[in-house]
Design a protein around this motif. Structure first.
Motif, PDB file in Angstrom:
ATOM      1  N   VAL A 186      49.158  33.149  28.636  1.00 20.85           N
ATOM      2  CA  VAL A 186      47.871  32.901  29.621  1.00 20.85           C
ATOM      3  C   VAL A 186      48.285  31.912  30.620  1.00 20.85           C
ATOM      4  O   VAL A 186      48.769  30.960  30.316  1.00 20.85           O
ATOM      5  CB  VAL A 186      46.605  32.506  28.325  1.00 20.85           C
ATOM      6  CG1 VAL A 186      45.360  32.040  29.146  1.00 20.85           C
ATOM      7  CG2 VAL A 186      46.679  33.365  27.343  1.00 20.85           C
ATOM      8  N   SER A 187      47.687  32.264  31.900  1.00 22.05           N
ATOM      9  CA  SER A 187      47.950  31.540  32.950  1.00 22.05           C
ATOM     10  C   SER A 187      46.573  31.553  33.788  1.00 22.05           C
ATOM     11  O   SER A 187      45.739  32.367  33.708  1.00 22.05           O
ATOM     12  CB  SER A 187      49.197  31.908  33.755  1.00 22.05           C
ATOM     13  OG  SER A 187      48.880  33.115  34.218  1.00 22.05           O
ATOM     14  N   ILE A 188      46.552  30.427  34.548  1.00 19.75           N
ATOM     15  CA  ILE A 188      45.408  30.225  35.634  1.00 19.75           C
ATOM     16  C   ILE A 188      45.903  30.368  37.052  1.00 19.75           C
ATOM     17  O   ILE A 188      46.845  29.577  37.465  1.00 19.75           O
ATOM     18  CB  ILE A 188      44.510  29.224  35.160  1.00 19.75           C
ATOM     19  CG1 ILE A 188      43.822  29.113  33.714  1.00 19.75           C
ATOM     20  CG2 ILE A 188      43.522  28.962  36.470  1.00 19.75           C
ATOM     21  CD1 ILE A 188      43.036  27.992  33.526  1.00 19.75           C
ATOM     22  N   VAL A 189      45.599  31.407  37.706  1.00 25.23           N
ATOM     23  CA  VAL A 189      45.935  31.490  38.935  1.00 25.23           C
ATOM     24  C   VAL A 189      44.773  31.894  40.016  1.00 25.23           C
ATOM     25  O   VAL A 189      43.862  32.711  39.745  1.00 25.23           O
ATOM     26  CB  VAL A 189      47.012  33.001  39.118  1.00 25.23           C
ATOM     27  CG1 VAL A 189      47.292  33.342  40.641  1.00 25.23           C
ATOM     28  CG2 VAL A 189      47.978  32.719  38.179  1.00 25.23           C
ATOM     29  N   LYS A 228      40.928  30.350  27.087  1.00 27.28           N
ATOM     30  CA  LYS A 228      39.757  29.495  27.282  1.00 27.28           C
ATOM     31  C   LYS A 228      38.424  30.333  27.846  1.00 27.28           C
ATOM     32  O   LYS A 228      38.321  31.116  28.568  1.00 27.28           O
ATOM     33  CB  LYS A 228      39.886  28.324  28.478  1.00 27.28           C
ATOM     34  CG  LYS A 228      41.151  27.464  28.036  1.00 27.28           C
ATOM     35  CD  LYS A 228      41.379  26.342  28.965  1.00 27.28           C
ATOM     36  CE  LYS A 228      42.455  25.525  28.659  1.00 27.28           C
ATOM     37  NZ  LYS A 228      42.557  24.250  29.538  1.00 27.28           N
ATOM     38  N   ALA A 229      37.213  30.087  27.032  1.00 26.95           N
ATOM     39  CA  ALA A 229      36.006  30.361  27.274  1.00 26.95           C
ATOM     40  C   ALA A 229      35.497  29.733  28.664  1.00 26.95           C
ATOM     41  O   ALA A 229      35.936  28.647  28.958  1.00 26.95           O
ATOM     42  CB  ALA A 229      35.085  30.383  26.268  1.00 26.95           C
ATOM     43  N   GLY A 230      34.562  30.522  29.334  1.00 30.62           N
ATOM     44  CA  GLY A 230      33.880  30.008  30.730  1.00 30.62           C
ATOM     45  C   GLY A 230      34.817  30.125  32.000  1.00 30.62           C
ATOM     46  O   GLY A 230      34.585  29.404  32.809  1.00 30.62           O
ATOM     47  N   ILE A 231      35.839  30.649  31.793  1.00 31.56           N
ATOM     48  CA  ILE A 231      36.644  31.137  33.116  1.00 31.56           C
ATOM     49  C   ILE A 231      36.869  32.496  33.401  1.00 31.56           C
ATOM     50  O   ILE A 231      37.003  33.254  32.536  1.00 31.56           O
ATOM     51  CB  ILE A 231      38.042  30.478  32.646  1.00 31.56           C
ATOM     52  CG1 ILE A 231      38.106  28.961  32.353  1.00 31.56           C
ATOM     53  CG2 ILE A 231      38.987  30.905  33.922  1.00 31.56           C
ATOM     54  CD1 ILE A 231      39.354  28.504  31.980  1.00 31.56           C
ATOM     55  N   PRO A 232      36.472  32.970  34.682  1.00 32.21           N
ATOM     56  CA  PRO A 232      36.907  34.380  34.772  1.00 32.21           C
ATOM     57  C   PRO A 232      38.284  34.958  34.207  1.00 32.21           C
ATOM     58  O   PRO A 232      38.982  34.132  34.529  1.00 32.21           O
ATOM     59  CB  PRO A 232      36.743  34.493  36.464  1.00 32.21           C
ATOM     60  CG  PRO A 232      35.787  33.206  36.710  1.00 32.21           C
ATOM     61  CD  PRO A 232      36.058  32.102  35.549  1.00 32.21           C
ATOM     62  N   THR A 233      38.007  36.044  33.605  1.00 30.63           N
ATOM     63  CA  THR A 233      39.357  36.271  32.993  1.00 30.63           C
ATOM     64  C   THR A 233      39.677  37.746  33.411  1.00 30.63           C
ATOM     65  O   THR A 233      38.679  38.723  33.410  1.00 30.63           O
ATOM     66  CB  THR A 233      39.187  36.357  31.534  1.00 30.63           C
ATOM     67  OG1 THR A 233      38.935  34.918  30.901  1.00 30.63           O
ATOM     68  CG2 THR A 233      40.433  36.682  30.503  1.00 30.63           C
ATOM     69  N   ILE A 234      40.976  37.928  33.453  1.00 35.22           N
ATOM     70  CA  ILE A 234      41.797  39.230  33.797  1.00 35.22           C
ATOM     71  C   ILE A 234      42.765  39.504  32.665  1.00 35.22           C
ATOM     72  O   ILE A 234      43.645  38.726  32.256  1.00 35.22           O
ATOM     73  CB  ILE A 234      42.500  39.214  35.076  1.00 35.22           C
ATOM     74  CG1 ILE A 234      41.214  39.348  36.232  1.00 35.22           C
ATOM     75  CG2 ILE A 234      43.201  40.462  35.311  1.00 35.22           C
ATOM     76  CD1 ILE A 234      41.940  39.087  37.672  1.00 35.22           C
TER      77      ILE A 234
END
Length: 134
Positions: free
Chosen positions: A43-46, A68-74
């Motif tokens: 899992v990463s955030i970009v 993490k909940a509350g973050i736009p996810t792909i």
């Protein structure tokens, strides 16, 4: 004395069979040889979006992802010579049905993850994966 030895040998054999069958059952995770990795770093955030990478071939690896909940996810499904039913992804709670290419990368935007577990399967329901949002 002879009876005691026979009893001990019998207990040892039964115990060994039990442990062997227990480990075989726990190892049967339908991941096509990848194994289950609950501590995966997939899992990463970009660009303010969370990307959950899952490999699809003979099952899904990892089977369990933590995000993490509350973050736009792909969810990004990677395939490489995938010809089995794991190339057909279903996420029933979101009404998602997607056929993946035999080789390549496919992004499925699932919006903002909510606290809880998102479950998915292959098209036949044989292989499973989940994303735990916290």
């Amino acid at each position: 004395m002879k009876n005691t030895i026979l009893i001990l040998v019998g207990v040892f054999i039964i115990g060994s069979i039990f442990l062997l069958s227990k480990s075989s059952f726990q190892g049967s995770t339908n991941t096509g040889g990848y194994g289950q990795n609950e501590n995966a770093h997939n899992v990463s955030i970009v660009d303010a979006k969370q990307i959950v990478e899952i490999h699809a071939k003979g099952g899904y690896q990892p089977q369990i992802s933590v995000a993490k909940a509350g973050i736009p996810t792909i969810i990004r499904f990677d395939t490489k010579g995938t010809f089995d039913c794991s190339s057909s992804v279903r996420i029933p709670s979101m009404n998602i049905n997607k056929v993946l290419p035999q080789t390549g990368s496919t992004d499925i935007d699932i919006g903002t993850g909510k606290v809880g577990i998102l479950q998915g399967t292959c098209g036949m329901g044989m292989y499973r994966f989940q994303i735990q949002f916290s």
